[in-house]
Design an enzyme around this catalytic site. Structure first.
Site, PDB file in Angstrom:
ATOM      1  N   SER A  12      -4.883 -36.048 -16.831  1.00 37.32           N
ATOM      2  CA  SER A  12      -5.656 -36.114 -18.077  1.00 37.32           C
ATOM      3  C   SER A  12      -4.758 -36.424 -19.280  1.00 37.32           C
ATOM      4  CB  SER A  12      -6.454 -34.822 -18.308  1.00 37.32           C
ATOM      5  OG  SER A  12      -5.611 -33.748 -18.610  1.00 37.32           O
ATOM      6  N   ASN A  15       8.399 -34.292 -22.469  1.00 40.55           N
ATOM      7  CA  ASN A  15       7.538 -33.506 -21.581  1.00 40.55           C
ATOM      8  C   ASN A  15       6.516 -32.768 -22.435  1.00 40.55           C
ATOM      9  OD1 ASN A  15       6.701 -32.194 -19.132  1.00 40.55           O
ATOM     10  ND2 ASN A  15       7.808 -30.358 -19.782  1.00 40.55           N
ATOM     11  N   HIS A  50       4.257 -29.158 -22.338  1.00 48.10           N
ATOM     12  CA  HIS A  50       4.207 -27.858 -21.653  1.00 48.10           C
ATOM     13  C   HIS A  50       3.112 -27.011 -22.301  1.00 48.10           C
ATOM     14  CE1 HIS A  50       5.737 -24.505 -19.347  1.00 48.10           C
ATOM     15  NE2 HIS A  50       5.619 -23.763 -20.435  1.00 48.10           N
ATOM     16  N   ASP A  96      12.096 -26.670 -19.587  1.00 47.91           N
ATOM     17  CA  ASP A  96      11.308 -26.422 -20.805  1.00 47.91           C
ATOM     18  C   ASP A  96      12.165 -25.869 -21.939  1.00 47.91           C
ATOM     19  OD1 ASP A  96       9.017 -27.251 -19.368  1.00 47.91           O
ATOM     20  OD2 ASP A  96       8.748 -25.231 -18.577  1.00 47.91           O
ATOM     21  N   GLU A 103      -3.437 -30.564 -26.088  1.00 47.35           N
ATOM     22  CA  GLU A 103      -2.430 -31.410 -25.426  1.00 47.35           C
ATOM     23  C   GLU A 103      -2.775 -32.887 -25.603  1.00 47.35           C
ATOM     24  OE1 GLU A 103      -1.162 -30.439 -21.422  1.00 47.35           O
ATOM     25  OE2 GLU A 103      -1.894 -28.400 -21.638  1.00 47.35           O
TER      26      GLU A 103
HETATM   27  C1  GRF Z   1      -0.913 -29.871 -18.382  1.00 47.77           C
HETATM   28  O1  GRF Z   1      -1.395 -28.604 -18.726  1.00 47.77           O
HETATM   29  C2  GRF Z   1       0.521 -30.013 -18.807  1.00 47.77           C
HETATM   30  O2  GRF Z   1       0.817 -29.338 -19.988  1.00 47.77           O
HETATM   31  C3  GRF Z   1       1.240 -29.372 -17.673  1.00 47.77           C
HETATM   32  O3  GRF Z   1       0.547 -29.767 -16.521  1.00 47.77           O
HETATM   33  C4  GRF Z   1      -0.806 -30.050 -16.882  1.00 47.77           C
HETATM   34  C5  GRF Z   1      -1.080 -31.450 -16.444  1.00 47.77           C
HETATM   35  O4  GRF Z   1      -2.429 -31.813 -16.578  1.00 47.77           O
HETATM   36  N1  GRF Z   1       2.641 -29.739 -17.687  1.00 47.77           N
HETATM   37  P1  GRF Z   1      -2.888 -33.325 -16.420  1.00 47.77           P
HETATM   38  O5  GRF Z   1      -2.402 -33.804 -15.043  1.00 47.77           O
HETATM   39  O6  GRF Z   1      -2.245 -34.110 -17.524  1.00 47.77           O
HETATM   40  O7  GRF Z   1      -4.371 -33.309 -16.491  1.00 47.77           O
END
Ligand code: GRF
Length: 202
Positions: free
Chosen positions: A21, A112, A114, A150, A179
Site C-alpha cells: 500500500s 524507509n 516505520h 530503524d 504513512e
Molecule cells: C507499513 O506499516 C510500513 O510502515 C511497515 O510495513 C508496512 C507495510 O505495508 N514497514 P504496505 O506493504 O506498504 O501496505
C-alpha cells in the site's frame, strides 16, 4: 563519486515484501513523466507480494528477487538497481535487513518508513509495542537507512492518537493513513534537496 544533487527526474526504486500500500502511494505521487521523480523499478523478496502485482498493473518493471541468503539477494538486487540507473531507493514494508555494504552503496539515497514515532518502538510489531507500552500517541517515521535497525536520521514524522479500545489492527490502520501521506512528502523533500542525511552529499 558524488550523487548529489539527484538528477531530475530522479529514478526511484521501491523494495517491498508485502501488500504494497505504501508502494501504491509512491506510484501515485511519482508516476512516469513526473518532472521531479518516477518509480521505475519494484523489487520484492516475496514472489506473491501484492506489491509486485500493483507495480505490474501500472506497467512498472516489477521483479521477484529470491532471498536464499542475503549475499545472493543483494548481488542480484544491486545489479538490477544499477542497470536501471536508480537514484533513490525506498523501502516500503521490506522485511529483510540490508547489509552495511548495501547501505553504504546507497547511503543518503536509501529511505524507509516505520510505523512508530522513532526512536520509540523500533523493529518488528511496532504497533503492538505501542499498545503494550500504553502509549497515548504513536505514528510513523520516514528515515534514512543506516547500519542499525530503524536508527537512521529522521526525515519526517506524523502522529496519531492511540485510542482506548484500540487493538493492533485499528491502530495500524490509523497509522497507515498517515504513512501514505508522509512517505511521498518525505521523498519529494529529499528529491528537491530539502532533506539530506547529515554528512552525505554536502
Ligand atoms: C507499513 O506499516 C510500513 O510502515 C511497515 O510495513 C508496512 C507495510 O505495508 N514497514 P504496505 O506493504 O506498504 O501496505
Amino acid at each position: 563519486m558524488s550523487h548529489f544533487p539527484l538528477p531530475r527526474p530522479a529514478r526511484l526504486a521501491v523494495l517491498a515484501s508485502g501488500r504494497g500500500s505504501n508502494l501504491a502511494a509512491l506510484l501515485d505521487a511519482f508516476p512516469e513523466g513526473d518532472p521531479v521523480g518516477a518509480v521505475v523499478l519494484v523489487l520484492s523478496d516475496k514472489q506473491r507480494a501484492g506489491a509486485l502485482r500493483r507495480a505490474a498493473e501500472r506497467g512498472v518493471d516489477a521483479r521477484f528477487v529470491p532471498f536464499p541468503d542475503r549475499a545472493s539477494f543483494e548481488r542480484e538486487a544491486l545489479a538490477l538497481l544499477e542497470q536501471a540507473g536508480i537514484d533513490l531507493v525506498c523501502l516500503a514494508g521490506f522485511m529483510k535487513i540490508l547489509s552495511p555494504e548495501f547501505v553504504a552503496r546507497y547511503r543518503g539515497r536509501l529511505l524507509n518508513i516505520h510505523p512508530s514515532l522513532l526512536p520509540a518502538f523500533r523493529g518488528l510489531d511496532a504497533q503492538r509495542q505501542a499498545i503494550e507500552a500504553g502509549a497515548r500517541v504513536s505514528g510513523c517515521t520516514v528515515h534514512f537507512v543506516d547500519d542499525g535497525v530503524d536508527t537512521g536520521q529522521v526525515v519526517a514524522q506524523a502522529q496519531v492518537p492511540v485510542l482506548p479500545g484500540d487493538d493492533v489492527a485499528s491502530l495500524a490502520a490509523r497509522i497507515l493513513v498517515e504513512e501514505h501521506r508522509v512517505y511521498p512528502e518525505a521523498v519529494r523533500a529529499v528529491l528537491l534537496g530539502r532533506a539530506a542525511e547529515r554528512g552525505v552529499g554536502a
